[in-house]
Design an enzyme around this catalytic site. Structure first.
Site, PDB file in Angstrom:
ATOM      1  N   ASP A  80       5.322  -5.383 -15.114  1.00 20.11           N
ATOM      2  CA  ASP A  80       4.869  -4.365 -14.165  1.00 20.11           C
ATOM      3  C   ASP A  80       5.576  -3.055 -14.471  1.00 20.11           C
ATOM      4  OD1 ASP A  80       3.859  -3.017 -11.956  1.00 20.11           O
ATOM      5  OD2 ASP A  80       5.392  -3.798 -10.608  1.00 20.11           O
ATOM      6  N   SER A 134       5.079  -5.235  -3.259  1.00 17.32           N
ATOM      7  CA  SER A 134       4.843  -3.812  -3.434  1.00 17.32           C
ATOM      8  C   SER A 134       5.428  -3.025  -2.255  1.00 17.32           C
ATOM      9  CB  SER A 134       3.348  -3.550  -3.632  1.00 17.32           C
ATOM     10  OG  SER A 134       3.134  -2.253  -4.141  1.00 17.32           O
ATOM     11  N   TYR A 135       4.612  -2.231  -1.516  1.00 12.62           N
ATOM     12  CA  TYR A 135       5.187  -1.499  -0.388  1.00 12.62           C
ATOM     13  C   TYR A 135       5.654  -2.447   0.728  1.00 12.62           C
ATOM     14  CZ  TYR A 135       6.336   2.456   2.531  1.00 12.62           C
ATOM     15  OH  TYR A 135       7.033   3.375   3.283  1.00 12.62           O
ATOM     16  N   HIS A 153       2.173  -6.823 -11.683  1.00 13.98           N
ATOM     17  CA  HIS A 153       2.601  -6.388 -10.356  1.00 13.98           C
ATOM     18  C   HIS A 153       2.354  -7.445  -9.282  1.00 13.98           C
ATOM     19  CE1 HIS A 153       3.746  -3.370  -7.432  1.00 13.98           C
ATOM     20  NE2 HIS A 153       2.637  -3.576  -6.761  1.00 13.98           N
ATOM     21  N   GLY A 179       0.821  -1.207   0.000  1.00 12.79           N
ATOM     22  CA  GLY A 179       0.000   0.000   0.000  1.00 12.79           C
ATOM     23  C   GLY A 179       0.862   1.268   0.000  1.00 12.79           C
TER      24      GLY A 179
END
Length: 467
Positions: free
Chosen positions: A388, A168-169, A441, A71
């Site tokens: 991605d 991701s984050y 992603h 996120g």
């Protein structure tokens, strides 16, 4: 399965056939799923929701993997529902989905512990809303507190190989949490955790190597077959040229089903062979569009506030947005009761990515964390879907190379189901970089079979290029 855990799991979650969201294959697997909340701060009532999926092999010996979505502010139910959880969720004409077995669930070879973190994300919450102001370092220490308390509740897992993974984050969450666990082991914190390594998928790492648009340019040029942009062109012009693309998979529109090919923006002229490359073996098109589990496209990871997706909606259109299946399922009160989540009046509505938290990036570059962990002997797999454009593989390839480690295994293809599934390069100190051909992603959403293949090999300590 340890007898005590079997007893607790069967009590904690035995979704009956009457539970909204019918189950078409019996309740056997449901006895391997345990969901509950764990209080990590009594004073503020800070509780993190977790959901443990026991291994379909030998839960008493198979690896235990803690999974985190990114996120910041996105729920790990994203991984559970849309990626590698035990179920595939079939949309129905009713509001709630049907559940099917996921043939590529990561629970085939490991137990998986999904955690909504930090508090305020997903179905985790706090009584004191000041806890929703957080950041990298606080999230890492809170997650470490959770891990210690969880192993105190389930000591039968202490001897299992333990790994931390995310995407991701969570490229920030994973190494910072792993570092806290490693420090605890070094200083004799009890219980002693059997940490073996960690995995990061398309992960945020270093602002100089990952957040610059320059690493998006090769993909925009080579894969979308756009007109050449001169080197002196401003980056704003690059943004204008690529804004019609799906940043989570450069070759796909925002859909997975075959009918979507006809809906492709006619401004994006891709050869049919390119569209086929982006195909998926996901048996059910559960996500008609994909929401950005990514760190926001133009929110470079630098010190200070990291805006969540909802905070950007007024100024930035989020591409490919849909989380309908999970939202309907997790906001049904009967489902929430069955999975031991608190009702809406306590924990709030479930949202895939929330703006309830205020998040600060305060850990700096992740490279120092990776260096510390790998030099201590922990195994690291850095994997990346090669289509991605949000966190491109070129950036991950650059920072792993910039670690300065000697190449142990030269760049070579790795094989899944008799086909080249991507490329890998191994470095000294147990650091491996891996690409997944045709994946976006969220790798296991696009390429579930290949994802289970490399995941299984990494956990087993095998070279991924070996079939």
């Amino acid at each position: 399965m340890p007898s005590s855990l079997s007893f607790r799991a069967s009590l904690a979650l035995s979704l009956p056939s009457t539970t909204p969201g019918s189950w078409n294959s019996g309740n056997g697997i449901l006895r391997r799923v345990l969901m509950s909340v764990l209080t990590i701060n009594e004073d503020t009532g800070k509780k993190l929701l977790y959901y443990l999926v026991l291994s379909e092999g030998n839960p008493s010996k198979d690896p235990l993997v803690l999974w985190l979505n990114g996120g910041p502010g996105c729920s790990s139910f994203d991984g559970f529902v849309y990626e590698h959880g035990p179920f595939d969720f079939e949309k129905t004409k009713q509001r709630l989905p049907k559940l099917h077995l996921n043939p590529y669930s990561w629970s085939k070879v490991s137990s998986v512990l999904y955690v909504d973190s930090p508090a305020g994300v997903g179905l985790s919450y706090a009584n004191d809303i000041s806890e929703y102001v957080t950041g990298d370092l606080k999230t890492a220490t809170d997650s470490h507190d959770f891990v210690l308390k969880w192993f105190e509740l389930y000591p039968e897992f202490l001897s299992n190989p333990f790994f931390i993974a995310g995407e991701s984050y969570a490229g920030v969450y994973v190494p910072t949490l792993a570092n806290e666990v490693a420090k605890g082991i070094d200083t004799g914190v009890k219980p002693v955790i059997n940490l073996k390594g960690y995995m990061v998928g398309n992960g945020v790492t270093d602002k100089a190597l990952m957040a610059m648009h320059l690493f998006r340019l090769p993909m925009g040029w080579a894969l979308s077959q756009m007109n050449c942009i001169r080197r002196r062109t401003k980056l704003q012009e690059v943004d204008r040229q690529v804004k019609g693309l799906n940043i989570y998979d450069i070759l796909e529109p925002c859909y997975h089903d075959s009918a979507a090919k006809d809906a492709t923006d006619n401004k994006i002229r891709l050869p049919s062979s390119f569209l086929e490359l982006g195909g998926t073996e996901r048996p059910l098109p559960v996500r008609t569009r994909m929401f950005g589990r990514a760190w926001p496209l133009r929110a470079n990871v630098r010190e200070g506030i990291v805006p969540t997706w909802p905070e950007l909606l007024s100024s930035l259109t989020v591409p490919c947005t849909d989380d309908e299946v999970a939202t309907e399922w997790l906001n049904n009160e009967a489902v929430r009761e069955a999975i031991n989540a608190k009702p809406k009046n306590v924990a709030g509505d479930w949202e895939l990515c929330t703006d309830r938290i205020k998040f600060h990036h305060d850990a700096g570059s992740m490279m120092k964390y990776h260096r510390n962990l790998t030099l201590k002997g922990y195994r690291a797999l850095i994997f990346s879907g090669d289509h991605d454009m949000c966190v491109p593989f070129t950036g991950s390839e650059a920072w792993t190379r910039a670690m300065g480690y000697k190449i142990f295994d030269k760049w070579r293809p790795w094989i899944s189901n008799g086909e080249v599934a991507g490329y890998t390069q191994g470095y000294e100190n147990n650091l491996t970089f891996l690409t997944i051909k045709g994946a976006g992603h969220t790798v296991s959403e696009y390429k579930p079979k290949e994802a289970l293949n490399f995941y299984s090999r990494f956990l087993a300590g095998k070279a991924i290029f070996n079939n």
